[in-house]
Write a protein that holds these residues in place. Structure first.
Motif, PDB file in Angstrom:
ATOM      1  N   THR A 151      45.492  30.778  59.736  1.00  0.00           N
ATOM      2  CA  THR A 151      44.477  31.639  58.895  1.00  0.00           C
ATOM      3  C   THR A 151      45.454  33.176  58.962  1.00  0.00           C
ATOM      4  OG1 THR A 151      42.823  30.593  59.648  1.00  0.00           O
ATOM      5  CG2 THR A 151      42.562  32.607  59.313  1.00  0.00           C
ATOM      6  N   ILE A 152      45.172  33.900  57.957  1.00  0.00           N
ATOM      7  CA  ILE A 152      45.144  34.784  57.462  1.00  0.00           C
ATOM      8  C   ILE A 152      44.456  36.463  57.127  1.00  0.00           C
ATOM      9  CG2 ILE A 152      46.867  36.487  55.908  1.00  0.00           C
ATOM     10  CD1 ILE A 152      48.511  33.744  55.311  1.00  0.00           C
ATOM     11  N   VAL A 202      54.137  34.701  62.782  1.00  0.00           N
ATOM     12  CA  VAL A 202      52.224  34.795  63.526  1.00  0.00           C
ATOM     13  C   VAL A 202      52.607  33.708  64.754  1.00  0.00           C
ATOM     14  CG1 VAL A 202      51.867  34.144  61.509  1.00  0.00           C
ATOM     15  CG2 VAL A 202      53.526  32.372  62.304  1.00  0.00           C
ATOM     16  N   LYS A 203      51.271  33.961  65.345  1.00  0.00           N
ATOM     17  CA  LYS A 203      50.875  33.163  66.712  1.00  0.00           C
ATOM     18  C   LYS A 203      50.428  31.603  66.637  1.00  0.00           C
ATOM     19  CE  LYS A 203      48.534  33.970  70.843  1.00  0.00           C
ATOM     20  NZ  LYS A 203      48.059  35.769  71.950  1.00  0.00           N
ATOM     21  N   TYR A 229      40.320  41.050  54.675  1.00  0.00           N
ATOM     22  CA  TYR A 229      40.653  39.552  54.136  1.00  0.00           C
ATOM     23  C   TYR A 229      40.975  38.912  54.942  1.00  0.00           C
ATOM     24  CZ  TYR A 229      39.072  43.036  49.715  1.00  0.00           C
ATOM     25  OH  TYR A 229      38.258  43.875  49.246  1.00  0.00           O
ATOM     26  N   CYS A 230      40.850  37.761  54.433  1.00  0.00           N
ATOM     27  CA  CYS A 230      40.806  36.647  54.763  1.00  0.00           C
ATOM     28  C   CYS A 230      41.440  35.485  53.889  1.00  0.00           C
ATOM     29  CB  CYS A 230      39.879  35.553  55.995  1.00  0.00           C
ATOM     30  SG  CYS A 230      39.998  34.095  56.746  1.00  0.00           S
ATOM     31  N   SER A 231      42.478  34.756  54.183  1.00  0.00           N
ATOM     32  CA  SER A 231      42.829  34.117  53.445  1.00  0.00           C
ATOM     33  C   SER A 231      43.497  32.678  53.906  1.00  0.00           C
ATOM     34  CB  SER A 231      44.051  33.830  52.266  1.00  0.00           C
ATOM     35  OG  SER A 231      44.718  34.435  53.453  1.00  0.00           O
ATOM     36  N   THR A 232      43.303  30.959  53.813  1.00  0.00           N
ATOM     37  CA  THR A 232      43.609  29.771  54.917  1.00  0.00           C
ATOM     38  C   THR A 232      43.965  29.040  53.981  1.00  0.00           C
ATOM     39  OG1 THR A 232      41.818  28.857  53.893  1.00  0.00           O
ATOM     40  CG2 THR A 232      41.254  29.775  55.848  1.00  0.00           C
TER      41      THR A 232
END
Length: 840
Positions: A259-260, A283-284, A242-245
């Protein structure tokens, strides 16, 4: 009595701390210790108890699809690799453990397993890798939990298990039983013994450093605290995750996108509204479109907090263990205060039903009373927030047996119940909700008047002027919905309001007939029809469900919306078609055609066809590297005698770019080669003719190439057809081929747009291959029928003529459909109310 030695302080206080933990259960003690140190050194031998909620899994049974929640793996360390630094506070270490004994429940199932399957690689990241390097030795017994299972890239080489274990983040930790624990456990320790000093060093408290957003540099892994200024609910990607922004900021006033990606929905940040505080670990940073953005990396973890000043500082996370102390509380409070003074978020992010105005978009906090499926792309939610909308609300009819939940309001309180229609990608989420739960719905659209609803054609009353609520598809403007926890501060006021209603109101079954009131007429004409039929068929309009039930061969008239289309890159819809052999091929790109021209330049032999020849030497490019080239122009002596030499020119030795430049000045340019000294057109994978900006192709299967001196006898005007005939080329025709997915509430259906595509778009496919303006007209048409980021509810309806026919593939017959006799109407600009482009 089992005891676990974790050195919290040094020297004289060691004994006192050990006394304090005597009598505490190992499970309770473990949870407290995990916030200090993820590597636990056990002193009472391998029989030490681990937390009861953890269950051991055998190494041979591990696979990438294994559910690792609450699972442990145990084995002896047979290899310990070096600690590798990847940057500040960013480490990686590889180790191998071998399982010496199986859990009793798995002994029988593992009798046939090969020995190498019981050894597995473990990859450690971050502070855990460094602590492991300082605390663990080869030969020690190890028990790990909080791991993920991945495919091992070295399995073929090292002959170990096909998977590896990856440990990173706050959830990962391990028990360690030193290999000499039995001999050392019986020897009394002095308070200042060297061994105690060594353990103290390994058991240091993990200290996280947080970087201001203005100090971020690309290509590093960082930890940050920030305020959420915009967010989108997680959505499923084309893969398995899943992706969330998000958009976040902090006291440095730097705004950063994030962006996760997470495999599980519950691992995404629990953000309920703009202004919430977020803590991101590992986080990068990356440079995207000239700006710094954040992306999840190995060991990523996240915690969120309510952003309201004065509310309790309660972490929201799905992690079983995480570090959170007084310093973190101070950071959250400081961000809350700063954000409140910056006007970063709206003062009233949610609007009650009593304040809703038609045609607006708003966020709603409410309680779910009942739900029912409408069709495959729509679900009905019946909600309330205890306030009465000043506008009459739309009733939506559903069959009583499809309704989950019970009616809760009396008939005189009908306007307290709002019918929310949830579309497309939100349907999967909405169908998991349970009646009685509290929801927040983001970017809900208040739609006034009668609108077309997906359902059946049962009797429905006229409700013109009534207000309906639509949650359109997509995630633009943060659109989505989620369940709020029972202890959320955001629903405390809502709970108090709902509790004021008497039990008699809540259980009045007379409300059932209100819920079953038929909605507005489904026969109401749509506000916009984007296409029109041009046929003279005398058939009645039918639904897509009826089209599929009747089957081919016949013609249908339908009214539908465009759900999706392929290809998304419209230049890929251009095709080349042979009328003779009925084959269709793609139009090659310039890279492919340019390669064919480069290959043809290797032919440097002369042409002996008797043509008038002009040879032009070309300069080297660059002089020191490229061999000399010649450009050869050949013209028919027969045409020269008629004064028409320039109407047909053969070109040899030119690049694609040079050919295009020459074609812009002459009518017909034919690229040729001269194998064995005889002039012949180039490979028909490339264009055989250039006319201005247009290129023409021939069918390799049906063409019979010929070039002679008696070229074009009787030809008055040289165009692509006469040139093709003179050269023996079977001319390919340009066409537009698209697959459209249609839907109308009764179902969906895929139809091709091919035979009448040019009339549908009002453009020639030949022009679209060469003219940007024609390409733009096709794109504008598709953007009008299927606006980017829109839901099907926002898209116009189309009157279509549909041809049903049968095709046979591999001995199987199946029905196919093609749109025909249909044109698009005039252009229409699609606008979206609410929010700004920066929010998308």
């Amino acid at each position: 009595m089992t005891s676990i030695s974790v050195i919290l302080v040094v020297d004289s206080s060691i004994v006192e701390n050990k006394r304090e933990i005597q009598g505490i259960s190992p499970c309770c003690l473990t949870q407290s210790i995990l916030e200090v140190m993820p590597v636990l050194v056990v002193k009472d031998g391998p029989g030490t108890q681990v937390p009861a909620q953890l269950q051991r899994i055998s190494i041979p049974l591990l696979s990438p699809t294994s559910d690792c929640t609450g699972k442990t793996v145990k084995g002896r360390v047979v290899h310990k690799g070096p600690l590798v630094s990847m940057g500040e506070d960013n480490y990686v270490l590889k180790t191998v453990i071998q399982e010496l004994s199986l859990p009793p429940s798995e002994e029988d199932s593992q009798q046939n397993m090969s020995p190498e399957h019981s050894s597995i690689n473990i990859i450690l990241f971050g502070a855990l890798a460094k602590d492991y390097s300082e605390s663990v030795s080869q030969g020690d017994m190890l028990l790990v939990t909080g791991f993920t299972v991945g495919n091992s890239p070295t399995a073929q080489k090292d002959k170990l298990h096909a998977c590896n274990l990856q440990l990173a983040g706050d959830d990962a930790w391990m028990y360690v039983w030193p290999s000499t624990v039995s001999s050392r456990a019986s020897v009394p320790r002095k308070r200042t013994s060297p061994a105690s000093t060594e353990v103290t060093k390994a058991a240091k408290v993990v200290k996280y450093t947080y970087v201001p957003l203005s100090d971020l540099k690309p290509g590093v892994v960082v930890n940050v605290y920030a305020v959420v200024t915009f967010f989108k609910q997680p959505f499923r990607t084309k893969g398995t995750d899943y992706c969330s922004t998000l958009k976040i900021t902090d006291q440095s006033n730097k705004k950063v996108g994030c962006t996760i990606f997470c495999d599980k929905l519950e691992e995404h940040p629990k953000i309920f509204k703009m202004g919430d505080i977020i803590r991101l670990h590992r986080v990068k940073t990356q440079l995207f479109n000239g700006a710094i953005s954040l992306l999840t990396s190995h060991g990523f973890s996240v915690v969120t907090f309510d952003g309201m000043v004065g509310s309790p500082v309660v972490p929201r996370t799905s992690s079983g263990s995480f570090k959170f102390g007084e310093e973190d509380c101070q950071v959250v409070e400081a961000l809350r205060t700063w954000a409140a003074n910056q006007s970063l978020v709206p003062a009233e992010p949610c609007v009650p039903l009593s304040a809703v105005q038609p045609k607006t978009y708003f966020d709603l906090t409410c309680q779910l009373l009942a739900k029912a499926p409408v069709d495959s792309s729509c679900t009905l939610l019946k909600v309330w927030d205890g306030s009465k909308c000043p506008h009459p609300l739309l009733d939506v009819f559903v069959e009583p047996n499809t309704l989950e939940g019970s009616p809760t309001l009396s008939k005189d309180m009908a306007n307290l119940t709002a019918n929310v229609l949830v579309y497309d990608n939100h349907v999967e989420v909405a169908r998991q909700f349970k009646p009685g739960s509290y929801l927040r719905i983001y970017n809900l659209h208040a739609v006034p008047g009668a609108s077309r609803l997906p359902s059946n054609d049962s009797g429905q009353s006229d409700q013109t002027g009534h207000l309906g609520f639509h949650l359109h598809g997509g995630t633009s403007y943060g659109r989505g919905l989620r369940v709020l926890p029972e202890d959320s501060p955001d629903i405390l006021d809502l709970k108090r309001i709902l509790e004021t209603f008497s039990e008699s109101d809540i259980n009045d079954s007379s409300m059932f007939e209100v819920w079953s009131t038929p909605p507005e007429s489904f026969g109401t004409a749509p506000d916009e029809i984007a296409t029109e039929r041009t046929c003279d068929h005398t058939v009645e309009q039918v639904s897509l469900a009826e089209v599929k039930s009747r089957g081919p061969p016949q013609m249908f008239h339908i009214q539908a919306q465009l759900k999706s289309y392929q290809p998304q890159r419209l230049y890929q819809s251009l095709k080349l078609f042979c009328h003779k052999c009925k084959t269709i091929r793609d139009v090659p790109d310039d890279v492919t055609v340019g390669g064919l021209f480069s290959e043809a330049q290797k032919d440097v032999g002369p042409c002996n066809n008797g043509y008038w020849t002009l040879v032009l030497p070309l300069p080297r490019e660059p002089p020191s590297e490229s061999p000399s080239r010649t450009l050869t122009l050949l013209m028919s002596s027969q045409l020269m005698g008629k004064g028409k030499a320039k109407e047909l020119i053969f070109l040899k030795g030119a690049t694609l770019e040079e050919t295009c430049r020459i074609a812009s000045a002459y009518s017909n340019i034919v690229p040729v080669t001269s194998p064995q000294g005889t002039m012949t057109p180039m490979d028909l994978s490339a264009p055989f003719l250039f006319r201005g900006t247009k290129r023409y192709y021939g069918c390799k299967q049906c063409s019979q190439l010929k070039v002679g001196e008696s070229l074009g006898e009787g030809v008055e005007v040289w165009d692509e057809k006469s040139v093709a005939d003179a050269l023996g080329v079977q001319l390919l025709q340009y066409g537009l081929l698209m697959k459209l997915e249609l839907q109308d509430g009764t179902g969906s259906l895929e139809a091709l747009l091919w035979r009448d595509a040019e009339s549908f778009f009002h453009v020639s496919a030949e022009d679209a291959a060469a003219d940007q303006e024609a390409q733009d007209r096709v794109q504008e048409t598709m953007d009008r029928l299927c606006p980017p980021g829109s839901s099907t509810a926002e898209r116009p309806w189309m009157d279509l003529c549909l041809s049903a026919y049968t095709v046979e593939e591999n001995g199987q017959r199946r029905a196919c459909y093609q749109i025909c006799h249909t044109d698009t109407r005039g252009t229409n600009t699609h606008t979206h109310p609410h929010a700004t482009p920066s929010d998308t």
